[in-house]
Motif scaffolding. Structure first.
Motif: not given
Length: 306
Positions: A60-69, A73-82
């Protein structure tokens, strides 16, 4: 609790799409738990549902919220904002919930009480029984936990907590001192305590309060077991694994145990009853705190190891 407020908010708009508050809560849980498996367990859903849910939100957001390591799971900048937005929503919901609950002057409804696990048997239940008889319109949800729950989030309404310095954001009263002494197995002979085998609380218990005491009392090579709960510590001493520090109110009444020392002030604490300031005037909270404080008075010598 904030986690139950799914239908109380209108959907939130983020990045041009409509997202329900529950989606924010889900993403926050994934971040806090470090992955889908633990987050799913916390939220009461299975792993495959959690996987599909995260995929759907990211689509829905058309962007990754987490990097799968491999490490999690590590939040991306978009994930941190959410996640930050979720924290703000959670705080607002909790504040509203406390305000509404605090205005109810009637001693009725649901009351969430949290207490350490080792208080449940022999001490807490008789007090709860008399309270339920006295206030039949109040329904208690008892949460036994070693960790301190967050009263600001309304994880609980009232906390029975062992502490030397409770949080300044909470209000309540000191109920009694909590004495600790060294105990061994009943019927067993002991010599010099430093030469005996020991079982001790792990550093996770009471914020490592016991660490200096253990270092002064027991050589490292004599420590046979470390354990992260007081209930487990009591069982280990009673089983004869070793001697160790235990709360006097519990150990003195256990025929399988024998006290080997006087109370040690350096590992003692106080028993507090605490609530959030917004809830202190609620009828059910006031009723419980008054009843509990009254019931504890004749038990103070037992808690203080006298």
């Amino acid at each position: 609790m904030p986690s139950r407020a799914r239908t109380s908010l209108q959907p939130c708009k983020e990045a041009g799409v409509l997202l329900d508050w529950d989606e924010f809560r889900f993403v926050k849980a994934v971040a806090e738990q470090g992955g889908l498996t633990a987050a799913a367990a916390q939220l009461g859903i299975n792993h495959s549902t959690a996987f599909r849910r995260l995929e759907s939100i990211e689509a829905q957001l058309e962007m990754r919220l987490f990097e799968r390591l491999r490490t999690g799971y590590v939040p991306t900048p978009a994930g941190l904002a959410m996640i930050e937005a979720a924290g703000r929503i959670e705080t607002d919901v909790a504040r509203f919930s406390r305000t509404v609950a605090g205005q109810d002057q009637t001693p009725s409804g649901e009351l969430r009480v949290t207490a350490p696990v080792n208080l449940a048997s022999g001490f807490l239940m008789p007090i709860l029984a008399s309270f339920c008889t006295r206030y039949p319109q109040i329904r208690i949800e008892l949460i036994l936990a070693e960790e301190a729950l967050n009263l600001s989030r309304r994880d609980a309404d009232v906390a029975i907590r062992a502490s030397r310095k409770p949080s300044e954001t909470l209000v309540g009263r000191r109920l009694t001192g909590l004495a600790w002494a060294v105990y061994g197995r009943a019927g067993q002979a002991y010599g010099d305590l430093a030469s005996e085998a020991w079982v001790v609380p792990s550093p996770a218990v009471a914020g490592a309060l016991f660490t200096p005491f253990i270092e002064a009392q027991a050589p490292a090579e004599r420590i046979k077991l470390r354990i992260n709960t007081v209930t487990g510590l009591t069982a280990a001493v009673a089983a004869g694994i070793g001697i160790g520090p235990l709360p006097c109110f519990e150990a003195d009444s256990d025929p399988s145990l024998r006290r080997l020392s006087g109370p040690h002030p350096e590992i003692g604490a106080d028993l507090w009853m605490l609530t959030h300031p917004d809830l202190r005037h609620a009828g059910r909270v006031r009723a419980f705190m008054d009843h509990f404080a009254e019931a504890i008075l004749p038990l103070r010598p037992r808690f203080e190891g006298r």
